[in-house]
Motif scaffolding. Structure first.
Motif, PDB file in Angstrom:
ATOM      1  N   ALA A 119     -61.348  15.172   6.988  1.00 40.45           N
ATOM      2  CA  ALA A 119     -61.719  16.510   7.445  1.00 40.45           C
ATOM      3  C   ALA A 119     -61.510  16.547   9.238  1.00 40.45           C
ATOM      4  O   ALA A 119     -61.217  17.663   9.574  1.00 40.45           O
ATOM      5  CB  ALA A 119     -63.141  16.566   7.166  1.00 40.45           C
ATOM      6  N   ALA A 126     -59.773  15.240  -4.130  1.00 38.76           N
ATOM      7  CA  ALA A 126     -60.710  16.147  -3.228  1.00 38.76           C
ATOM      8  C   ALA A 126     -59.821  16.180  -1.752  1.00 38.76           C
ATOM      9  O   ALA A 126     -59.831  17.061  -1.301  1.00 38.76           O
ATOM     10  CB  ALA A 126     -61.840  15.530  -2.852  1.00 38.76           C
ATOM     11  N   GLU A 127     -59.279  14.961  -1.299  1.00 34.63           N
ATOM     12  CA  GLU A 127     -58.425  15.013  -0.211  1.00 34.63           C
ATOM     13  C   GLU A 127     -57.126  15.953  -0.397  1.00 34.63           C
ATOM     14  O   GLU A 127     -56.797  16.525   0.612  1.00 34.63           O
ATOM     15  CB  GLU A 127     -58.129  13.685   0.286  1.00 34.63           C
ATOM     16  CG  GLU A 127     -59.277  12.741   0.677  1.00 34.63           C
ATOM     17  CD  GLU A 127     -58.580  11.284   0.675  1.00 34.63           C
ATOM     18  OE1 GLU A 127     -59.693  10.462   1.395  1.00 34.63           O
ATOM     19  OE2 GLU A 127     -58.171  10.756  -0.045  1.00 34.63           O
ATOM     20  N   ASP A 163     -56.935  18.408  -2.154  1.00 32.08           N
ATOM     21  CA  ASP A 163     -57.505  20.007  -2.344  1.00 32.08           C
ATOM     22  C   ASP A 163     -57.859  20.271  -0.565  1.00 32.08           C
ATOM     23  O   ASP A 163     -57.445  21.589  -0.245  1.00 32.08           O
ATOM     24  CB  ASP A 163     -58.539  20.106  -2.731  1.00 32.08           C
ATOM     25  CG  ASP A 163     -58.370  20.098  -4.377  1.00 32.08           C
ATOM     26  OD1 ASP A 163     -57.048  20.152  -4.862  1.00 32.08           O
ATOM     27  OD2 ASP A 163     -59.194  19.912  -5.342  1.00 32.08           O
ATOM     28  N   ALA A 164     -58.238  19.355   0.326  1.00 33.38           N
ATOM     29  CA  ALA A 164     -58.712  19.676   1.540  1.00 33.38           C
ATOM     30  C   ALA A 164     -57.244  20.117   2.159  1.00 33.38           C
ATOM     31  O   ALA A 164     -57.365  20.928   3.164  1.00 33.38           O
ATOM     32  CB  ALA A 164     -59.511  18.564   2.200  1.00 33.38           C
ATOM     33  N   ALA A 201     -55.726  23.263   1.586  1.00 33.97           N
ATOM     34  CA  ALA A 201     -56.690  24.301   1.984  1.00 33.97           C
ATOM     35  C   ALA A 201     -56.471  24.485   3.454  1.00 33.97           C
ATOM     36  O   ALA A 201     -56.639  25.772   4.106  1.00 33.97           O
ATOM     37  CB  ALA A 201     -58.268  24.164   1.988  1.00 33.97           C
TER      38      ALA A 201
END
Length: 247
Positions: free
Chosen positions: A153, A205-206, A208-209, A212
């Protein structure tokens, strides 16, 4: 010709001190009259001649500024998932040799290595020395920065490159070449963020991040590459497509 970095090319006569002075005198055994290249923090390089030398200080006279550049046209940042053992050192060394502008060590979900606090800072300090040595050896005009260890992030928030690419082993639709062609068509192949996973790969999840944040998942081919191989293959392909490995 040996190359050394200085903060600024401020006048015709300059001194080199510390580790570099000891390397010139003790390891290379250079003498007055020998020539070397100097590169300042802003990328200006010059040909210089040694006029005086001892183990702690080398005095040089700048002969001429050099117009040639050793930097690629594309500013490439490698975001590398933390790899174990000496793999991270190898990745940083080779990425700098090949032309990466900066390397970001990323603590990912599947990273085997866990670094925080003083341990992380000590590792980054060592990695920066490796980057400096590789920059000298490969005649770079800059010393690429090894950034502090970051989460996925943090890394995504801090890098606003025009083109973001994430190598994903399960991607079967878009190749790296296709993604580069699309970016080139948009005029966005000026700076590239290249995201590479650790030994355990990139989590959903990574992924998807990254999506995004505007990153494009790409395939690096039909074979699964090791963490220490994938980034170097991708860097080579990017610089080949942009003409940096020869016209």
């Amino acid at each position: 010709m040996h190359r050394f970095f200085v903060p600024q090319l401020y006048n015709e006569t300059m001194t080199i001190e510390g580790v570099d002075a000891r390397h010139i005198s003790k390891v290379l055994r250079m003498q007055p009259g020998a020539q070397l290249q100097l590169v300042s923090d802003d990328g200006v390089s010059a040909l210089a001649e040694i006029t005086a030398i001892d183990s702690e200080c080398v005095t040089v006279h700048c002969l001429e500024k050099l117009a040639e550049s050793h930097e690629p046209a594309v500013r490439l940042i490698l975001a590398q998932g933390l790899a174990k053992g000496e793999k991270m050192e190898f990745i940083i060394q080779k990425a700098v040799e090949m032309g990466a502008y900066s390397v970001v060590p990323v603590a990912m979900e599947h990273s085997v290595v866990r670094l925080d606090g003083a341990k992380a800072a000590k590792k980054v300090e060592r990695w920066q020395k490796i980057a400096e040595s590789a920059a000298k050896q490969s005649k770079r005009d800059i010393i690429p920065e090894v950034q502090p260890v970051q989460t996925m992030a943090q890394m995504l928030a801090a890098n606003d490159c025009a083109t973001k690419i994430i190598a994903y082993e399960c991607e079967d639709k878009k190749s790296l070449k296709a993604a580069l062609k699309e970016a080139q068509a948009k005029g966005a192949l000026t700076d590239v963020l290249l995201i590479i996973g650790p030994e355990g790969g990139i989590s959903e999840a990574e992924l998807d991040a990254a999506r995004a944040a505007g990153a494009v998942p790409v395939s690096l081919g039909r074979r699964i590459l090791r963490a220490e191989t994938a980034g170097l293959v991708a860097i080579s392909a990017i610089f080949y497509e942009t003409g940096d490995l020869g016209d």
